[in-house]
Design an enzyme around this catalytic site. Structure first.
Site, short mmCIF file in Angstrom:
data_model
loop_
_atom_site.label_atom_id
_atom_site.label_comp_id
_atom_site.label_asym_id
_atom_site.label_seq_id
_atom_site.Cartn_x
_atom_site.Cartn_y
_atom_site.Cartn_z
N ALA A 33 -78.05 -20.31 8.49
CA ALA A 33 -78.07 -19.57 6.73
C ALA A 33 -79.21 -20.53 6.01
CB ALA A 33 -76.65 -20.17 6.42
N ARG A 45 -49.77 -23.33 0.55
CA ARG A 45 -48.86 -23.48 0.41
C ARG A 45 -48.49 -24.97 0.96
NH1 ARG A 45 -45.81 -18.03 0.51
NH2 ARG A 45 -47.19 -18.02 2.22
N GLY A 185 -49.10 -14.52 16.96
CA GLY A 185 -50.27 -13.94 15.63
C GLY A 185 -50.82 -12.40 15.10
N LYS A 203 -57.86 0.12 7.68
CA LYS A 203 -59.61 -0.24 8.95
C LYS A 203 -60.14 1.03 8.80
CE LYS A 203 -57.57 -3.73 11.10
NZ LYS A 203 -56.56 -4.00 12.22
N1 HSE Z 1 -52.63 -6.68 12.85
C1 HSE Z 1 -53.88 -6.58 13.04
C2 HSE Z 1 -53.92 -5.84 14.46
C3 HSE Z 1 -54.72 -8.00 12.65
O1 HSE Z 1 -52.90 -6.54 15.51
O2 HSE Z 1 -54.68 -5.30 14.57
C4 HSE Z 1 -56.18 -7.43 12.60
O3 HSE Z 1 -56.36 -7.18 11.29
#
Ligand code: HSE
Length: 434
Positions: A33, A45, A185, A203
């Site tokens: 950088a 939170r 996740g 996207k």
């Molecule tokens: N829910 C999205 C996916 C996470 O499964 O690609 C990444 O944008």
């Protein structure tokens, strides 16, 4: 060395990944950088046990970060389009640059947010919004900036790709794999965004605007997810030498009209992109000068997406030290050069189709189906008729057509469904040879 002060809002999967990579790779990041990147405040939170927050000020009031005079760059890691939008608007109003991974927000409100940022002389960076760790935004903005982009096609929802891969390889059920994607996740807070194609549409609209230099038009994207894909379609695809992938496709026609569509797609199994499995993403881009290119990598997850977020922090930190006119434009071309290309309605696109139907096990059924297709000028590339199972009065008929306009195939499908020898509806999946 100058210090650039970062405030991170949201310490979920991507926020924590970003925080931890900045901590771990601080030396390399600062060297690249040309300044010291320091996280001075985190708004969340609740604390995330994955992050060591001892050296950083933590607040439960995220708007305090957006107003904090000691923060130069606000990193928005909340997701959603309501609080996140207010937060970014507050940060901009307070003269802060913004980094976000929020594809929904950029796709739906990007035009407005860019205008607000421009008016304030600050920047919004969103590399992490598309394809996780793959730097596809920068590839379109910079690496391929010499090209006329002809089309791009991407596996841009890792959860859908993970589900389709597990269904094909392990015969697992849709629900079972989706639950695992949520545990890991990968899935959105509302997983219907993944399986109904909404996340991919967010996207795709960003990629399409960058590829062709047009304002974001999320409401024009044709969107279909994978929730209706049956295990038998996955297996027939294999028999025919194809794989089913959930693709986002943007294509510019010679008459300047543009296709923006996301849907499950048959792809010949020998194509590289057909072999992108699991949560991985890949984006194929065809430029007139460079030819066909393919970018592959992890499309979700804490540190892969954090890697993209930090690349934006580094880029913004560099430009913070330079005058605003040296900053790259949001959608690849200068804002006054964006063109409102017409987006093609889905009925006007042309492609090949996979059709599956359930037919009565009687003489003459196949000839009626093929007659309807031939009357419509649609030729058949492949046809499979399975033997009926014992005691079963119906047989599955599977067809691959040549390239035909969507409007025409829909008319032919309606005629086939009206035959008294056809049971239920015809399953239709588009085929791309890329
Ligand atoms: N829910 C999205 C996916 C996470 O499964 O690609 C990444 O944008």
């Amino acid at each position: 060395m100058k210090t650039v002060r970062i405030g991170i809002c949201g310490l979920g999967t991507v926020g924590s990944g970003t925080f931890n990579v900045i901590k771990r790779n601080g030396q390399e990041i600062n060297a690249r950088a040309g300044c010291a990147i320091q996280v001075v405040q985190v708004g969340c939170r609740r604390d995330n046990p994955a992050c060591d927050l001892r050296d950083v000020e933590v607040t439960r009031d995220i708007f305090a970060v957006a107003r904090n005079p000691d923060v130069d760059i606000l990193v928005e890691m909340l997701g959603g389009t309501t609080t996140a939008k207010d937060l970014i608007e507050t940060a901009i109003a307070n003269g802060k640059h913004v980094v976000t991974a929020n594809k929904a927000l950029i796709a739906e409100h990007g035009n407005e947010l860019f205008a607000a940022a421009r008016a304030k002389g600050v920047s919004i960076a969103f590399e992490a919004a598309v394809a996780g760790g793959i730097p596809i935004i920068r590839i379109l903005k910079e690496g391929l900036s010499a090209n006329r982009i002809e089309w791009l096609a991407g596996i841009i929802n890792g959860t859908s790709n993970f589900i389709l891969t597990e269904m094909r390889d392990k015969g697992r059920s849709f629900e079972d794999v989706l639950a695992e994607a949520q545990r890991l996740g990968y899935a959105e807070a509302d997983p219907t965004f993944d399986v109904e194609g909404i996340d991919a549409a967010h996207k795709l609209v960003i990629l399409g605007s960058l590829a062709f230099g047009m304002p974001l038009q999320y409401d024009k994207v044709y969107t279909e997810g994978i929730s209706k894909i049956a295990p038998m379609d996955v297996s027939y695809a294999g028999e025919l030498g194809y794989r089913i992938k959930h693709l986002g496709i943007a294509r510019k026609h010679a008459d300047n009209r543009v296709e923006l569509r996301v849907h499950p797609t048959f792809i010949p199994e020998r194509r590289l992109i057909a072999n992108v499995d699991g949560v991985s993403n890949a984006v194929a881009v065809k430029g007139d000068a460079v030819g066909s290119t393919l970018y592959y990598g992890p499309g979700a997850g804490a540190e892969p997406t954090g890697s993209a977020v930090i690349s934006d922090i580094i880029e913004l930190s560099r430009t913070l030290l330079a005058p605003p006119e040296y900053r790259a434009p949001y959608l690849g071309v200068q804002d006054d050069q964006l063109t409102n290309y017409e987006i093609l309605p889905i009925e006007e696109i042309e492609t090949c189709y996979y059709l599956r139907m359930s037919a009565a096990d009687q003489p003459g059924v196949l000839s009626k189906i093929t007659q309807i297709l031939s009357d419509a000028g649609i030729s058949i590339e492949a046809l499979i008729q399975k033997q009926p199972h014992e005691h079963d009065m119906q047989v599955p008929v599977i067809l691959l057509t040549n390239s035909v306009q969507e409007k025409k195939i829909n008319q032919a499908i309606a005629l086939i469904e009206a035959l008294d020898t056809i049971v239920g509806s015809v399953v239709r999946i588009r085929v791309e040879t890329l």
